[in-house]
Design an enzyme around this catalytic site. Structure first.
Site, PDB file in Angstrom:
ATOM      1  N   SER A  64      -5.741   7.289 -27.251  1.00 53.11           N
ATOM      2  CA  SER A  64      -4.974   7.824 -26.124  1.00 53.11           C
ATOM      3  C   SER A  64      -4.361   9.171 -26.490  1.00 53.11           C
ATOM      4  O   SER A  64      -4.211  10.043 -25.630  1.00 53.11           O
ATOM      5  CB  SER A  64      -3.878   6.842 -25.704  1.00 53.11           C
ATOM      6  N   HIS A 104     -12.522   5.477 -40.980  1.00 49.16           N
ATOM      7  CA  HIS A 104     -11.797   6.110 -42.096  1.00 49.16           C
ATOM      8  C   HIS A 104     -12.741   6.970 -42.944  1.00 49.16           C
ATOM      9  O   HIS A 104     -12.550   7.119 -44.151  1.00 49.16           O
ATOM     10  CB  HIS A 104     -11.059   5.066 -42.945  1.00 49.16           C
ATOM     11  N   ASP A 121     -11.470  11.935 -33.122  1.00 49.12           N
ATOM     12  CA  ASP A 121     -11.019  11.628 -31.762  1.00 49.12           C
ATOM     13  C   ASP A 121     -11.055  12.861 -30.858  1.00 49.12           C
ATOM     14  O   ASP A 121     -11.515  12.804 -29.718  1.00 49.12           O
ATOM     15  CB  ASP A 121      -9.602  11.044 -31.798  1.00 49.12           C
TER      16      ASP A 121
END
Ligand code: GLA
Length: 393
Positions: free
Chosen positions: A124, A31, A167
């Site tokens: 994912s 975070h 990501d």
């Protein structure tokens, strides 16, 4: 082979190209990305694979092997797509962002197969976005950073998850055998060599609490509120990245207690990333483990994004012989923990954590070995795509 699955689905013998983009596990720095701080993820050999070939009907077709579902749209209208609120929003969102950024979306068919477990906190969605983006781009050149940013924009603007850049960045830029230290303000990545006497294992709690989605947005708002308070004390502060521990201590007593705790997590977590990278540099694996546990405690109590299952997995892990440290990884409210072990301690850990978790929650956790993999790329014909068994229905 994914190419065979492609032929089964689209009935063409045309040589499909195959693209791969990895999922990730974040070692530390949670975070912090949307607060323009530091993160230290590792790309996994779990990845999303996309096979692609031209179509002859003017449309883009996407098919998911996992979902057995498809979606298609007029290639020329890619810039006008709207969300339909299922998995296909990821490829569609990427197509829309690429089209709006003046990339050409040609008529083509895509077959998607991912080995990254969905909802596990192993990213994912970024793997899906980045692999689809590469497939949709084909031979068009794109700066790697632009690729990561457009994929993030697809997730933020189209899918509607206001995520940070971690990501997508690591899925694009990861280097084999290294973790990647990302400065989320300068958008620079630096490979970090990890000591070779460790093992990294992710443990999937197999739960995903619905609260996660709304809490993520709420945390971004709470961080923005914290920035406002700090800015009154120091106008140079434009994100929590700019807040030092000294400023935190000076200003936080006058802030609402909850907002102060959110800020404390982010400020101290950024420090922990730096300390962790330094500890890795001197192969101080005990210190690396301690910092991971400190990170978890901060996420649990100050940032409040953990849950009962993740806390249990962390508490249990650190009591097992050979475990140096453990923490939740990813957005939280379920998904995975990441565990740092002495090399060779993996099989004992696997057995013990599985037995304890089953005993407590009656759920078998999935254990993922994390071997730092390289970033997204087209697979050469000779390279292995996922096991055919995994692809057959
Ligand atoms: C999710 C988001 C990331 C990051 C993490 C928390 O995985 O996609 O951008 O904010 O949560 O560190």
């Amino acid at each position: 082979m994914i190419r065979e699955a492609f032929r089964r689905q689209y009935g063409t013998d045309q040589n499909a190209r195959v693209f791969r983009a990895p999922g990730r596990v974040n070692l530390i720095g949670e975070h912090t990305d949307y607060n323009l701080g530091f993160v230290l993820p590792v790309a996994l050999d779990l990845a999303c694979y996309v096979a692609a070939a031209p179509s002859h009907d003017g449309r883009v077709h996407v098919y998911s092997e996992q979902k057995h579902e498809s979606r298609d749209w007029l290639a020329a209208a890619s810039g006008d797509l709207s969300p339909v609120h299922n998995w296909s929003d990821y490829p569609a969102g990427v197509a829309r962002e690429l089209a709006r950024a003046a990339y050409c979306i040609d008529p083509q068919s895509l077959l998607i197969h991912s080995t990254v477990p969905e909802g596990s906190g192993l990213s994912s969605s970024a793997a899906l976005e980045v692999s689809c983006a590469l497939a949709l781009l084909g031979d068009q050149k794109i700066q790697p950073l632009r690729l990561a940013e457009l994929c993030r924009a697809a997730e933020g603007r189209f899918v509607g998850t206001p995520c940070g850049i971690m990501d997508q960045f690591v899925s694009v830029f990861a280097r084999e055998h290294s973790a990647l230290l990302i400065d989320c303000r300068s958008l620079e990545g630096q490979p970090v060599t990890l000591p070779d006497n460790i093992e990294i294992l992710a443990v999937n709690s197999m739960v995903k609490h619905a609260l996660g989605q709304s809490a993520y947005k709420q945390r971004t708002e709470e961080c923005a509120a914290a920035v406002e308070s700090f800015r009154h004390a120091d106008p140079a502060v434009s994100s929590l990245r700019d807040v030092t521990v000294a400023l935190l201590e000076k200003v936080s007593p006058s802030m609402p207690h909850m907002i102060a705790r959110r800020a404390r997590h982010v400020v101290t977590e950024n420090e922990r990333v730096t300390l962790f990278v330094n500890a890795a540099g001197r192969c101080d694996i005990e210190r690396m483990g301690e910092l991971m546990v400190e990170s978890h405690v901060s996420l649990q109590h100050d940032y409040e994004v953990s849950c009962e299952e993740l806390d249990f997995l962390v508490d249990t892990a650190i009591g097992i012989d050979g475990v140096l440290g453990a923490r939740m990884t990813g957005g939280g409210f379920g998904g995975c923990t990441v565990n740092l072990l002495h090399k060779g301690a993996g099989s004992r850990f696997r057995n013990e954590i599985t037995a304890e978790y089953r005993d407590r929650f009656n759920i078998t956790p999935q254990i993922v070995e994390c071997h730092p993999a390289g970033g997204a790329a087209e697979l050469k014909n000779s390279e292995r795509s996922p096991d055919p068994a995994a692809l057959s229905r």
